[in-house]
Design a protein around this motif. Structure first.
Motif, mmCIF file in Angstrom:
data_model
loop_
_atom_site.group_PDB
_atom_site.id
_atom_site.type_symbol
_atom_site.label_atom_id
_atom_site.label_comp_id
_atom_site.label_asym_id
_atom_site.label_seq_id
_atom_site.Cartn_x
_atom_site.Cartn_y
_atom_site.Cartn_z
ATOM 1 N N GLN A 285 0.684 -1.168 0.394
ATOM 2 C CA GLN A 285 0.064 -0.052 0.183
ATOM 3 C C GLN A 285 0.677 1.236 0.222
ATOM 4 O OE1 GLN A 285 -3.039 -0.368 2.918
ATOM 5 N NE2 GLN A 285 -3.887 -1.715 2.135
ATOM 6 N N GLY A 286 1.798 1.037 0.792
ATOM 7 C CA GLY A 286 2.879 2.189 0.915
ATOM 8 C C GLY A 286 3.477 2.860 -1.201
ATOM 9 N N SER A 287 3.525 1.835 -1.291
ATOM 10 C CA SER A 287 4.075 2.670 -2.808
ATOM 11 C C SER A 287 3.378 2.092 -3.466
ATOM 12 C CB SER A 287 5.149 1.418 -3.621
ATOM 13 O OG SER A 287 3.978 -0.155 -2.955
ATOM 14 N N HIS A 288 1.762 1.797 -3.635
ATOM 15 C CA HIS A 288 0.919 2.078 -4.100
ATOM 16 C C HIS A 288 -0.363 3.442 -4.248
ATOM 17 C CE1 HIS A 288 2.940 -1.660 -5.130
ATOM 18 N NE2 HIS A 288 1.443 -1.267 -7.365
ATOM 19 N N THR A 289 0.525 4.285 -3.169
ATOM 20 C CA THR A 289 -0.626 4.951 -2.723
ATOM 21 C C THR A 289 0.590 6.555 -2.679
ATOM 22 O OG1 THR A 289 -1.806 4.378 -1.098
ATOM 23 C CG2 THR A 289 -1.813 6.526 -0.735
ATOM 24 N N SER A 290 -0.250 8.033 -2.931
ATOM 25 C CA SER A 290 0.264 9.336 -3.407
ATOM 26 C C SER A 290 -0.895 9.925 -2.560
ATOM 27 C CB SER A 290 0.094 9.744 -4.853
ATOM 28 O OG SER A 290 -0.793 10.011 -4.449
ATOM 29 N N GLY A 291 0.269 10.840 -2.419
ATOM 30 C CA GLY A 291 -0.329 11.909 -1.590
ATOM 31 C C GLY A 291 -1.659 12.776 -1.921
ATOM 32 N N TYR A 292 -1.401 12.450 -3.033
ATOM 33 C CA TYR A 292 -3.108 13.116 -3.803
ATOM 34 C C TYR A 292 -4.036 12.707 -3.440
ATOM 35 C CZ TYR A 292 -0.219 16.920 -5.045
ATOM 36 O OH TYR A 292 0.978 17.814 -5.555
ATOM 37 N N HIS A 293 -3.932 10.815 -3.689
ATOM 38 C CA HIS A 293 -5.482 10.043 -3.918
ATOM 39 C C HIS A 293 -4.549 8.726 -2.231
ATOM 40 C CE1 HIS A 293 -4.885 10.872 -8.384
ATOM 41 N NE2 HIS A 293 -6.107 11.206 -7.685
ATOM 42 N N ARG A 294 -5.421 8.793 -1.396
ATOM 43 C CA ARG A 294 -5.330 8.042 0.212
ATOM 44 C C ARG A 294 -5.676 6.636 -0.155
ATOM 45 N NH1 ARG A 294 -2.244 11.862 1.947
ATOM 46 N NH2 ARG A 294 -3.052 13.725 2.532
ATOM 47 N N MET A 295 -5.984 6.555 -1.368
ATOM 48 C CA MET A 295 -6.506 5.028 -1.836
ATOM 49 C C MET A 295 -5.180 4.459 -2.243
ATOM 50 S SD MET A 295 -9.468 3.629 -0.911
ATOM 51 C CE MET A 295 -9.246 2.346 -2.437
ATOM 52 N N PRO A 296 -4.816 3.362 -2.031
ATOM 53 C CA PRO A 296 -3.902 2.176 -2.992
ATOM 54 C C PRO A 296 -4.547 2.692 -5.074
ATOM 55 C CG PRO A 296 -4.026 1.497 -1.081
ATOM 56 C CD PRO A 296 -5.147 2.480 -0.637
ATOM 57 N N ALA A 297 -3.636 2.585 -6.017
ATOM 58 C CA ALA A 297 -4.143 2.227 -6.641
ATOM 59 C C ALA A 297 -2.661 2.232 -7.918
ATOM 60 C CB ALA A 297 -4.470 4.116 -7.058
ATOM 61 N N MET A 298 -3.481 1.317 -8.781
ATOM 62 C CA MET A 298 -1.868 1.412 -9.920
ATOM 63 C C MET A 298 -2.218 2.508 -11.341
ATOM 64 S SD MET A 298 -2.165 -2.699 -9.944
ATOM 65 C CE MET A 298 -3.906 -3.097 -10.337
ATOM 66 N N MET A 299 -1.751 3.224 -12.294
ATOM 67 C CA MET A 299 -1.837 3.605 -13.146
ATOM 68 C C MET A 299 -1.883 2.906 -14.400
ATOM 69 S SD MET A 299 -0.737 6.807 -11.895
ATOM 70 C CE MET A 299 -0.536 7.901 -13.474
ATOM 71 N N LEU A 300 -2.621 3.407 -15.342
ATOM 72 C CA LEU A 300 -2.596 3.495 -16.121
ATOM 73 C C LEU A 300 -2.805 4.461 -17.757
ATOM 74 C CD1 LEU A 300 -4.087 0.738 -18.904
ATOM 75 C CD2 LEU A 300 -6.507 2.372 -18.025
ATOM 76 N N GLU A 301 -2.194 3.777 -18.386
ATOM 77 C CA GLU A 301 -1.870 4.561 -20.213
ATOM 78 C C GLU A 301 -2.038 4.009 -20.693
ATOM 79 O OE1 GLU A 301 2.117 6.678 -21.298
ATOM 80 O OE2 GLU A 301 2.185 4.461 -21.433
ATOM 81 N N ALA A 302 -3.209 4.316 -21.833
ATOM 82 C CA ALA A 302 -3.612 3.579 -23.053
ATOM 83 C C ALA A 302 -4.107 4.964 -24.382
ATOM 84 C CB ALA A 302 -4.800 2.412 -22.141
ATOM 85 N N GLY A 303 -4.289 3.756 -25.226
ATOM 86 C CA GLY A 303 -4.554 4.458 -26.473
ATOM 87 C C GLY A 303 -5.388 3.583 -27.168
ATOM 88 N N ALA A 304 -6.483 4.631 -27.786
ATOM 89 C CA ALA A 304 -8.329 3.761 -28.091
ATOM 90 C C ALA A 304 -8.519 4.694 -29.847
ATOM 91 C CB ALA A 304 -8.410 3.919 -27.146
ATOM 92 N N SER A 305 -8.454 3.978 -30.547
ATOM 93 C CA SER A 305 -9.082 4.778 -31.611
ATOM 94 C C SER A 305 -10.368 5.748 -32.069
ATOM 95 C CB SER A 305 -8.691 3.697 -33.506
ATOM 96 O OG SER A 305 -9.463 2.213 -32.733
ATOM 97 N N GLN A 306 -11.247 5.532 -32.993
ATOM 98 C CA GLN A 306 -13.028 5.954 -32.923
ATOM 99 C C GLN A 306 -12.968 4.983 -32.483
ATOM 100 O OE1 GLN A 306 -10.321 6.691 -34.881
ATOM 101 N NE2 GLN A 306 -11.295 5.969 -36.982
ATOM 102 N N ASP A 307 -12.904 4.166 -33.517
ATOM 103 C CA ASP A 307 -13.774 2.498 -32.755
ATOM 104 C C ASP A 307 -13.555 1.856 -31.991
ATOM 105 O OD1 ASP A 307 -11.528 1.681 -33.497
ATOM 106 O OD2 ASP A 307 -11.922 0.966 -35.416
#
Length: 202
Positions: A90-112
């Motif tokens: 939980q320590g490495s997955h929690t930032s100062g701005y978000h109190r809940m643990p989280a994972m990052m998503l980077e995605a690309g999608a086309s118009q369809d």
């Protein structure tokens, strides 16, 4: 049903005993088999890197619809809350701005709605800049194996497109950011900012 419940509701495999009268082991095996078959079924068309033809179609669509020749996609990262994050992580997955643990998503999608790129799983304590240095998409571009597609601007042909990003991203040729200091911009740059931010009709 067990596989879909685990995927849709983030439920653990051991709760299937009450609802489906299924052991945790069988529920896990069902989830694994389901995911394996989905990958086999859709890999050749949807779970692959873009071809030159795919990239040309993307570039042509963005040039025609948005008026931005050479634009591949808008690039951004979002935090995906991880409600059942193990306590030790939980320590490495929690930032100062978000109190809940989280994972990052980077995605690309086309118009369809074809998701042609996804990078998921970096700790939520990271931000867009950290993700850039780990992103397979940008590593492929650096190594010269990224998706290519030609476009022409002012009679000059370019071999690589670019991504629209916000101000936090570094000053790289592959990123196009909006202009800052709105009050001092000429009409051409103001119009570009509106298109870059996705509200060309405002």
């Amino acid at each position: 049903m067990a596989a879909l419940i685990q995927l849709a509701y983030d439920d653990s495999s051991d709760i299937m005993d009450d609802y489906l009268k299924m052991s945790a082991r069988v529920a896990r095996e069902s989830l694994h088999s389901f995911c394996t078959y989905i990958i086999e079924l859709y890999m050749k068309k949807y779970l692959r890197k873009l071809t030159f033809s795919d990239m040309q179609q993307l570039l042509e669509h963005h040039a025609e619809y948005h008026g931005l020749p050479g634009m591949k996609a808008s690039l951004n990262c979002m935090k995906w809350e991880w409600e059942l994050c193990p306590t030790a992580w939980q320590g490495s997955h929690t930032s100062g701005y978000h109190r809940m643990p989280a994972m990052m998503l980077e995605a690309g999608a086309s118009q369809d709605l074809w998701i042609w790129y996804a990078f998921f799983g970096m700790p939520g304590s990271h931000n867009d800049i950290n993700i850039v240095h780990h992103s397979p998409l940008l590593n492929d571009l650096i190594n010269g194996v990224g998706p290519k597609g030609t476009f022409i601007v002012n009679d000059v042909e370019y071999k690589y497109g670019y991504y629209l990003v916000d101000g936090i991203y570094p000053e790289w040729a592959v990123f196009v950011k909006s202009f800052s200091r709105e009050g001092t911009l000429d009409p051409k740059r103001i119009k570009f900012n509106k298109v870059q931010r996705g509200n060309p009709r405002s």
